[in-house]
Design a protein around this motif. Structure first.
Motif, PDB file in Angstrom:
ATOM      1  N   ILE A 203      28.256  25.070 -43.282  1.00  0.00           N
ATOM      2  CA  ILE A 203      28.635  26.072 -44.274  1.00  0.00           C
ATOM      3  C   ILE A 203      29.917  25.619 -44.985  1.00  0.00           C
ATOM      4  O   ILE A 203      30.023  25.673 -46.215  1.00  0.00           O
ATOM      5  CB  ILE A 203      28.824  27.446 -43.582  1.00  0.00           C
ATOM      6  CG1 ILE A 203      27.476  27.965 -43.063  1.00  0.00           C
ATOM      7  CG2 ILE A 203      29.499  28.452 -44.504  1.00  0.00           C
ATOM      8  CD1 ILE A 203      26.465  28.338 -44.124  1.00  0.00           C
ATOM      9  N   ALA A 204      30.872  25.123 -44.219  1.00  0.00           N
ATOM     10  CA  ALA A 204      32.157  24.709 -44.794  1.00  0.00           C
ATOM     11  C   ALA A 204      31.993  23.598 -45.823  1.00  0.00           C
ATOM     12  O   ALA A 204      32.684  23.568 -46.844  1.00  0.00           O
ATOM     13  CB  ALA A 204      33.106  24.261 -43.669  1.00  0.00           C
ATOM     14  N   GLN A 205      31.014  22.689 -45.563  1.00  0.00           N
ATOM     15  CA  GLN A 205      30.785  21.559 -46.473  1.00  0.00           C
ATOM     16  C   GLN A 205      30.363  22.002 -47.868  1.00  0.00           C
ATOM     17  O   GLN A 205      30.454  21.229 -48.819  1.00  0.00           O
ATOM     18  CB  GLN A 205      29.657  20.652 -45.934  1.00  0.00           C
ATOM     19  CG  GLN A 205      29.935  19.962 -44.628  1.00  0.00           C
ATOM     20  CD  GLN A 205      31.012  18.901 -44.746  1.00  0.00           C
ATOM     21  OE1 GLN A 205      31.541  18.651 -45.836  1.00  0.00           O
ATOM     22  NE2 GLN A 205      31.365  18.295 -43.632  1.00  0.00           N
ATOM     23  N   MET A 206      29.855  23.244 -47.993  1.00  0.00           N
ATOM     24  CA  MET A 206      29.347  23.709 -49.286  1.00  0.00           C
ATOM     25  C   MET A 206      30.476  24.093 -50.245  1.00  0.00           C
ATOM     26  O   MET A 206      30.240  24.304 -51.430  1.00  0.00           O
ATOM     27  CB  MET A 206      28.385  24.885 -49.085  1.00  0.00           C
ATOM     28  CG  MET A 206      27.131  24.474 -48.298  1.00  0.00           C
ATOM     29  SD  MET A 206      26.062  25.873 -47.875  1.00  0.00           S
ATOM     30  CE  MET A 206      25.284  26.213 -49.450  1.00  0.00           C
ATOM     31  N   ALA A 207      31.708  24.170 -49.773  1.00  0.00           N
ATOM     32  CA  ALA A 207      32.839  24.511 -50.641  1.00  0.00           C
ATOM     33  C   ALA A 207      33.390  23.253 -51.309  1.00  0.00           C
ATOM     34  O   ALA A 207      33.019  22.134 -50.948  1.00  0.00           O
ATOM     35  CB  ALA A 207      33.916  25.211 -49.832  1.00  0.00           C
ATOM     36  N   ARG A 209      36.802  22.530 -51.636  1.00  0.00           N
ATOM     37  CA  ARG A 209      37.941  22.046 -50.846  1.00  0.00           C
ATOM     38  C   ARG A 209      37.749  22.581 -49.440  1.00  0.00           C
ATOM     39  O   ARG A 209      37.426  23.747 -49.261  1.00  0.00           O
ATOM     40  CB  ARG A 209      39.271  22.603 -51.365  1.00  0.00           C
ATOM     41  CG  ARG A 209      39.692  22.076 -52.701  1.00  0.00           C
ATOM     42  CD  ARG A 209      40.958  22.787 -53.172  1.00  0.00           C
ATOM     43  NE  ARG A 209      42.137  22.431 -52.397  1.00  0.00           N
ATOM     44  CZ  ARG A 209      43.309  23.087 -52.474  1.00  0.00           C
ATOM     45  NH1 ARG A 209      43.431  24.140 -53.255  1.00  0.00           N
ATOM     46  NH2 ARG A 209      44.335  22.684 -51.757  1.00  0.00           N
ATOM     47  N   LYS A 210      37.967  21.702 -48.471  1.00  0.00           N
ATOM     48  CA  LYS A 210      37.762  22.121 -47.079  1.00  0.00           C
ATOM     49  C   LYS A 210      39.050  21.930 -46.293  1.00  0.00           C
ATOM     50  O   LYS A 210      39.666  20.856 -46.336  1.00  0.00           O
ATOM     51  CB  LYS A 210      36.632  21.291 -46.467  1.00  0.00           C
ATOM     52  CG  LYS A 210      36.250  21.729 -45.065  1.00  0.00           C
ATOM     53  CD  LYS A 210      35.045  20.950 -44.548  1.00  0.00           C
ATOM     54  CE  LYS A 210      35.455  20.016 -43.444  1.00  0.00           C
ATOM     55  NZ  LYS A 210      34.331  19.303 -42.819  1.00  0.00           N
ATOM     56  N   PHE A 211      39.434  22.980 -45.581  1.00  0.00           N
ATOM     57  CA  PHE A 211      40.563  22.911 -44.655  1.00  0.00           C
ATOM     58  C   PHE A 211      40.012  23.064 -43.248  1.00  0.00           C
ATOM     59  O   PHE A 211      38.988  23.707 -43.036  1.00  0.00           O
ATOM     60  CB  PHE A 211      41.559  24.048 -44.904  1.00  0.00           C
ATOM     61  CG  PHE A 211      42.372  23.883 -46.154  1.00  0.00           C
ATOM     62  CD1 PHE A 211      41.809  24.135 -47.402  1.00  0.00           C
ATOM     63  CD2 PHE A 211      43.696  23.483 -46.084  1.00  0.00           C
ATOM     64  CE1 PHE A 211      42.562  23.984 -48.563  1.00  0.00           C
ATOM     65  CE2 PHE A 211      44.462  23.332 -47.241  1.00  0.00           C
ATOM     66  CZ  PHE A 211      43.894  23.584 -48.482  1.00  0.00           C
ATOM     67  N   SER A 212      40.740  22.465 -42.294  1.00  0.00           N
ATOM     68  CA  SER A 212      40.344  22.734 -40.921  1.00  0.00           C
ATOM     69  C   SER A 212      41.528  23.314 -40.184  1.00  0.00           C
ATOM     70  O   SER A 212      42.692  23.092 -40.555  1.00  0.00           O
ATOM     71  CB  SER A 212      39.810  21.472 -40.253  1.00  0.00           C
ATOM     72  OG  SER A 212      40.826  20.855 -39.536  1.00  0.00           O
ATOM     73  N   ARG A 223      38.289  17.163 -50.468  1.00  0.00           N
ATOM     74  CA  ARG A 223      38.377  17.764 -51.787  1.00  0.00           C
ATOM     75  C   ARG A 223      37.419  17.032 -52.699  1.00  0.00           C
ATOM     76  O   ARG A 223      37.327  15.809 -52.625  1.00  0.00           O
ATOM     77  CB  ARG A 223      39.820  17.571 -52.267  1.00  0.00           C
ATOM     78  CG  ARG A 223      40.136  18.319 -53.516  1.00  0.00           C
ATOM     79  CD  ARG A 223      41.614  18.189 -53.832  1.00  0.00           C
ATOM     80  NE  ARG A 223      41.896  19.205 -54.806  1.00  0.00           N
ATOM     81  CZ  ARG A 223      42.977  19.942 -54.817  1.00  0.00           C
ATOM     82  NH1 ARG A 223      43.913  19.788 -53.919  1.00  0.00           N
ATOM     83  NH2 ARG A 223      43.146  20.845 -55.736  1.00  0.00           N
ATOM     84  N   ARG A 224      36.638  17.784 -53.499  1.00  0.00           N
ATOM     85  CA  ARG A 224      35.778  17.074 -54.460  1.00  0.00           C
ATOM     86  C   ARG A 224      35.783  17.785 -55.798  1.00  0.00           C
ATOM     87  O   ARG A 224      36.309  18.877 -55.915  1.00  0.00           O
ATOM     88  CB  ARG A 224      34.359  16.914 -53.914  1.00  0.00           C
ATOM     89  CG  ARG A 224      33.578  18.214 -53.736  1.00  0.00           C
ATOM     90  CD  ARG A 224      32.152  17.925 -53.309  1.00  0.00           C
ATOM     91  NE  ARG A 224      31.611  18.947 -52.435  1.00  0.00           N
ATOM     92  CZ  ARG A 224      31.072  20.097 -52.868  1.00  0.00           C
ATOM     93  NH1 ARG A 224      31.012  20.350 -54.163  1.00  0.00           N
ATOM     94  NH2 ARG A 224      30.600  20.973 -52.037  1.00  0.00           N
TER      95      ARG A 224
END
Ligand code: ADP
Ligand code: ADP
Length: 224
Positions: A203-207, A209-212, A223-224
């Protein structure tokens, strides 16, 4: 609208029972960002979301919206700010069971003594595929449909930013992906800033920008 969190720390409890739920988190959210924050259970996701959305107060650190410290004023100012500028989506939908879909969607406006913009209501409910479900009670809708009602409710007051707390957590994986696809199209079509927290990396990959977050330590991973 730009959201900046600086050195945000949250401790719960005191003495040997003290838990550091979040440690010096730094985060900058630009207008129209689509962000995910991923981490395991207990890592501090909800704590971070509650602080940056003004649902709770930090132990240390500052949250600014366009340079304004949101935690500075009175509680009433903060809750009015939340009602006008922020939309919330929750894991368990939090729809009112005795109200129809339409009544649930417009509830934020009623609570704020605001009029319904019927053109906008029609636009968002059509966009979310809810136009034939508006007189149904939540119990008459599928999980995915209930979450779409909750998305419409998050949009109805035209907020600057939408915070979603495990929005797919109560759905099977297909409905979960559909809800994320819908959030991505809400982001595109309505230009909303969206922040999703999840424990599910797919689910997170669909955003964009990803933070962990792990043990209360936040970092940006892609970030893409
Ligand atoms: P997540 O949302 O990632 O599951 P939380 O932010 O809910 O994580 O919790 C982070 C840590 O803070 C956990 O150790 C949790 O037990 C603790 N915590 C959260 N809320 C409270 C609270 N109200 N009182 C005490 N500890 C809390
Ligand atoms: P769950 O993950 O169990 O579904 P939620 O994410 O729905 O929990 O709720 C997280 C927290 O936010 C809860 O403690 C809830 O009381 C609180 N909350 C939910 N909606 C609002 C709101 N509109 N204003 C303030 N607090 C809220």
């Amino acid at each position: 609208m730009r959201i900046v969190a600086t050195d945000l720390t949250k401790r719960y409890g005191t003495g040997e029972n003290q838990v550091i739920a979040l440690h010096k988190a730094n985060l900058e959210i630009q207008a129209r960002d689509f962000i995910s924050i991923v981490g395991p259970s207990g890592s501090g996701k909800s704590t971070l979301l509650h602080l940056i959305s003004g649902l709770d107060y930090p132990t240390e650190g500052v949250v600014e919206y366009d340079g304004q410290n949101i935690h500075q004023g009175k509680d009433a100012v903060l809750s009015a700010f939340r009602r006008r500028r922020i939309g919330f989506i929750f894991q368990k939908f939090h729809l009112i069971p005795v109200l129809t879909a339409r009544e649930n969607i417009i509830m934020p406006l009623l609570l704020d003594h605001r009029q319904v913009d019927e053109g906008y209501f029609k636009q968002i409910t059509q966009f979310l595929g809810l136009e034939h479900r508006l007189t149904h009670l939540p119990s008459e809708l599928s999980g995915g449909q209930q979450q779409r009602v909750a998305i419409a409710r998050a949009l109805i007051a035209k907020p600057d930013v939408i915070f979603a707390d495990e929005p797919t957590g109560n759905l099977d994986s297909q409905s979960g992906r559909e809800v994320m696809d819908l959030l991505a199209s809400v982001h595109r079509e309505f230009g909303k800033t969206i922040v999703v927290i999840t424990h599910d990396d797919r689910i997170a990959q669909m955003a964009e920008r990803k933070f962990s977050i792990v043990d209360g330590i936040l970092s940006e991973v892609s970030r893409r």
